[in-house]
Enzyme design. Structure first.
Site, mmCIF file in Angstrom:
data_model
loop_
_atom_site.group_PDB
_atom_site.id
_atom_site.type_symbol
_atom_site.label_atom_id
_atom_site.label_comp_id
_atom_site.label_asym_id
_atom_site.label_seq_id
_atom_site.Cartn_x
_atom_site.Cartn_y
_atom_site.Cartn_z
ATOM 1 N N ASN A 185 0.725 -1.288 -0.373
ATOM 2 C CA ASN A 185 -0.105 -0.065 0.051
ATOM 3 C C ASN A 185 0.874 1.167 -0.009
ATOM 4 O O ASN A 185 1.629 1.542 0.958
ATOM 5 C CB ASN A 185 -0.862 0.110 1.281
ATOM 6 C CG ASN A 185 -1.608 1.374 1.296
ATOM 7 O OD1 ASN A 185 -1.668 1.997 0.420
ATOM 8 N ND2 ASN A 185 -2.402 1.450 2.553
ATOM 9 N N TRP A 186 1.106 1.800 -1.225
ATOM 10 C CA TRP A 186 2.034 3.023 -1.182
ATOM 11 C C TRP A 186 1.232 4.070 -0.632
ATOM 12 O O TRP A 186 2.218 5.134 -0.529
ATOM 13 C CB TRP A 186 2.091 3.353 -2.598
ATOM 14 C CG TRP A 186 2.691 2.329 -3.232
ATOM 15 C CD1 TRP A 186 3.263 0.991 -2.988
ATOM 16 C CD2 TRP A 186 3.431 2.317 -4.863
ATOM 17 N NE1 TRP A 186 4.113 0.339 -4.086
ATOM 18 C CE2 TRP A 186 4.175 1.033 -5.106
ATOM 19 C CE3 TRP A 186 3.506 3.468 -5.890
ATOM 20 C CZ2 TRP A 186 4.800 0.811 -6.296
ATOM 21 C CZ3 TRP A 186 4.042 2.979 -7.147
ATOM 22 C CH2 TRP A 186 4.567 1.805 -7.271
ATOM 23 N N LYS A 187 0.148 4.240 -0.247
ATOM 24 C CA LYS A 187 -0.430 5.316 0.419
ATOM 25 C C LYS A 187 -0.062 6.700 -0.723
ATOM 26 O O LYS A 187 0.004 6.417 -1.754
ATOM 27 C CB LYS A 187 0.129 5.626 1.790
ATOM 28 C CG LYS A 187 -0.123 4.437 2.641
ATOM 29 C CD LYS A 187 -0.037 4.533 4.217
ATOM 30 C CE LYS A 187 -0.041 3.422 4.907
ATOM 31 N NZ LYS A 187 -0.033 3.407 6.238
ATOM 32 N N HIS A 246 -9.128 1.035 5.214
ATOM 33 C CA HIS A 246 -8.156 1.350 5.896
ATOM 34 C C HIS A 246 -8.301 2.398 6.854
ATOM 35 O O HIS A 246 -9.230 3.163 6.959
ATOM 36 C CB HIS A 246 -6.872 1.963 4.761
ATOM 37 C CG HIS A 246 -5.673 1.930 5.407
ATOM 38 N ND1 HIS A 246 -5.105 2.999 6.427
ATOM 39 C CD2 HIS A 246 -4.566 0.966 5.106
ATOM 40 C CE1 HIS A 246 -3.923 2.665 6.658
ATOM 41 N NE2 HIS A 246 -3.708 1.637 6.071
ATOM 42 N N GLU A 265 -6.738 4.724 8.113
ATOM 43 C CA GLU A 265 -6.509 6.180 7.671
ATOM 44 C C GLU A 265 -7.687 6.781 7.140
ATOM 45 O O GLU A 265 -7.963 7.828 7.327
ATOM 46 C CB GLU A 265 -5.260 6.529 6.882
ATOM 47 C CG GLU A 265 -4.028 6.301 7.474
ATOM 48 C CD GLU A 265 -3.213 5.406 6.927
ATOM 49 O OE1 GLU A 265 -2.924 5.622 5.567
ATOM 50 O OE2 GLU A 265 -1.850 5.077 7.394
ATOM 51 N N GLU A 322 -5.070 -4.747 10.787
ATOM 52 C CA GLU A 322 -4.131 -3.590 10.933
ATOM 53 C C GLU A 322 -4.200 -2.889 12.239
ATOM 54 O O GLU A 322 -5.226 -1.949 12.145
ATOM 55 C CB GLU A 322 -4.084 -2.623 9.757
ATOM 56 C CG GLU A 322 -3.842 -3.362 8.507
ATOM 57 C CD GLU A 322 -3.269 -2.118 7.408
ATOM 58 O OE1 GLU A 322 -2.222 -2.532 6.961
ATOM 59 O OE2 GLU A 322 -3.663 -1.009 7.375
ATOM 60 N N GLY A 329 2.573 2.586 10.725
ATOM 61 C CA GLY A 329 4.015 3.698 10.497
ATOM 62 C C GLY A 329 4.515 4.057 12.000
ATOM 63 O O GLY A 329 5.196 5.108 12.002
ATOM 64 N N SER A 360 3.799 -1.883 10.351
ATOM 65 C CA SER A 360 5.137 -1.799 10.639
ATOM 66 C C SER A 360 5.962 -3.165 10.156
ATOM 67 O O SER A 360 6.785 -3.694 10.846
ATOM 68 C CB SER A 360 5.528 -1.517 12.088
ATOM 69 O OG SER A 360 5.253 -0.317 12.228
ATOM 70 N N GLY A 411 3.046 -1.121 4.328
ATOM 71 C CA GLY A 411 3.126 0.331 3.878
ATOM 72 C C GLY A 411 4.526 0.901 3.465
ATOM 73 O O GLY A 411 4.975 0.647 2.541
ATOM 74 N N GLY A 412 5.185 1.551 4.683
ATOM 75 C CA GLY A 412 6.474 2.086 4.157
ATOM 76 C C GLY A 412 7.622 1.188 3.554
ATOM 77 O O GLY A 412 8.322 1.592 2.793
HETATM 78 P P1 13P Z 1 3.176 0.685 7.730
HETATM 79 O O1 13P Z 1 3.662 -0.716 7.159
HETATM 80 O O2 13P Z 1 4.027 1.834 7.120
HETATM 81 O O3 13P Z 1 3.175 0.618 9.290
HETATM 82 O O4 13P Z 1 1.726 0.836 7.137
HETATM 83 C C1 13P Z 1 0.789 -0.098 7.354
HETATM 84 C C2 13P Z 1 -0.241 -0.028 6.725
HETATM 85 O O5 13P Z 1 -1.186 0.951 7.032
HETATM 86 C C3 13P Z 1 -0.607 -0.737 5.162
HETATM 87 O O6 13P Z 1 -1.983 -0.514 4.923
#
Ligand code: 13P
Length: 263
Positions: A19-21, A107, A109, A178, A184, A223, A244-245
């Site tokens: 997930n590149w966000k 998600h 967010e 999640e 993050g 993470s 994510g990251g």
């Molecule tokens: P991180 O891997 O950056 O913690 O993000 C997880 C995430 O929200 C994937 O959708």
């Protein structure tokens, strides 16, 4: 690959999704996609499904760059409506037209920053499935909810809202756990904490009419890095990850996919 024939579970193909966000630009995406193509080869893809979810404006770029690579494409969200006068929205049909295999919905967010409700999440997931997309529904509790001992109650509410989708095919319906406190933050749930919640998710879905519950892929997100992926994926009910990251760094993401293939 098949994640074993563990008691109470059917065979499940591991799935790792990036997930590149809201990150990247045309040039950086080009390099990342090229590096992913080079490091995630057919041998690996025979054992683990891999998908990347760039921001909407770059889906076409990614579709072109990943053509015939075996790496699938997904969107980070979609509209709860079929089509029409919904300025700024993107429909499931448009995503299918662009070659998407997956859509992420719910998600945290979007739930917390953009006010998405359980009703919106199930409506979006239904649109995705109707358009032939696979859906990755995110669930998870906040730090406050966990500290109050309410994590199962929160997940139960989020999962029960999905009951109208109980007939979904196991290939197309994925749940990502999640925990909001792990996203993050560098603070991962321990494998045991995550496993306990995944087992709860599978049981809850089964009790809500998901006949395919034993065959559904349950991803962990929050993470995940190359360094901790193997210990998470070794757990009986963790069938892959939503990353994510670390999905923005080709070598990290490829290493995570390799861990899933070996689990
Ligand atoms: P991180 O891997 O950056 O913690 O993000 C997880 C995430 O929200 C994937 O959708």
């Amino acid at each position: 690959m098949t994640l074993g024939n563990r008691p109470g579970s059917g065979p499940r193909t591991a799935l790792v999704v990036g997930n590149w966000k809201m990150n990247g630009d045309f040039a950086a995406n080009g390099s990342l996609l090229e590096a992913l193509r080079a490091s995630i080869d057919a041998d690996l893809l025979a054992r683990v499904e891999v998908a990347v979810c760039p921001p909407y404006p770059y889906l076409a770029q990614a579709a072109t760059a990943l053509r015939d690579s075996g790496i699938a494409l997904g969107a980070q969200d979609l509209a709860a409506y079929a089509n029409g006068a919904y300025t700024g929205e993107v429909s499931a049909q448009m995503l299918a037209d662009l070659g998407c295999r997956w859509a992420i919905v719910g998600h945290s967010e979007r739930r917390t920053l953009l006010g998405e409700t359980d009703a919106t999440v199930v409506a979006k997931a239904g649109r995705a499935l109707d358009a032939g997309l696979g859906v990755i529904v995110c669930v998870g509790e906040t730090l406050e909810e966990r500290e109050q001992g309410r994590e199962r109650e929160v997940l139960a509410r989020q999962l029960d809202a999905l009951a109208p989708l109980a007939a979904a095919e196991a290939t197309d319906f994925v749940v990502a756990y999640e925990p909001v406190w792990a996203i993050g933050t560098g603070r991962t749930a321990t494998p045991e904490q995550a496993q306990a919640m995944h087992a709860f998710i599978r049981e809850r879905l089964a009790s809500r009419g998901f006949a395919a519950a034993a065959r559904l892929r349950l991803l962990y997100g929050g993470s995940v890095k190359a360094a901790n992926a193997a210990s998470l994926f070794a757990m009986a009910d963790i069938d892959g990850g939503l990353i994510g990251g670390a999905a923005l760094v080709a070598e990290e993401f490829a290493a995570i996919a390799r861990s899933a293939a070996l689990a």
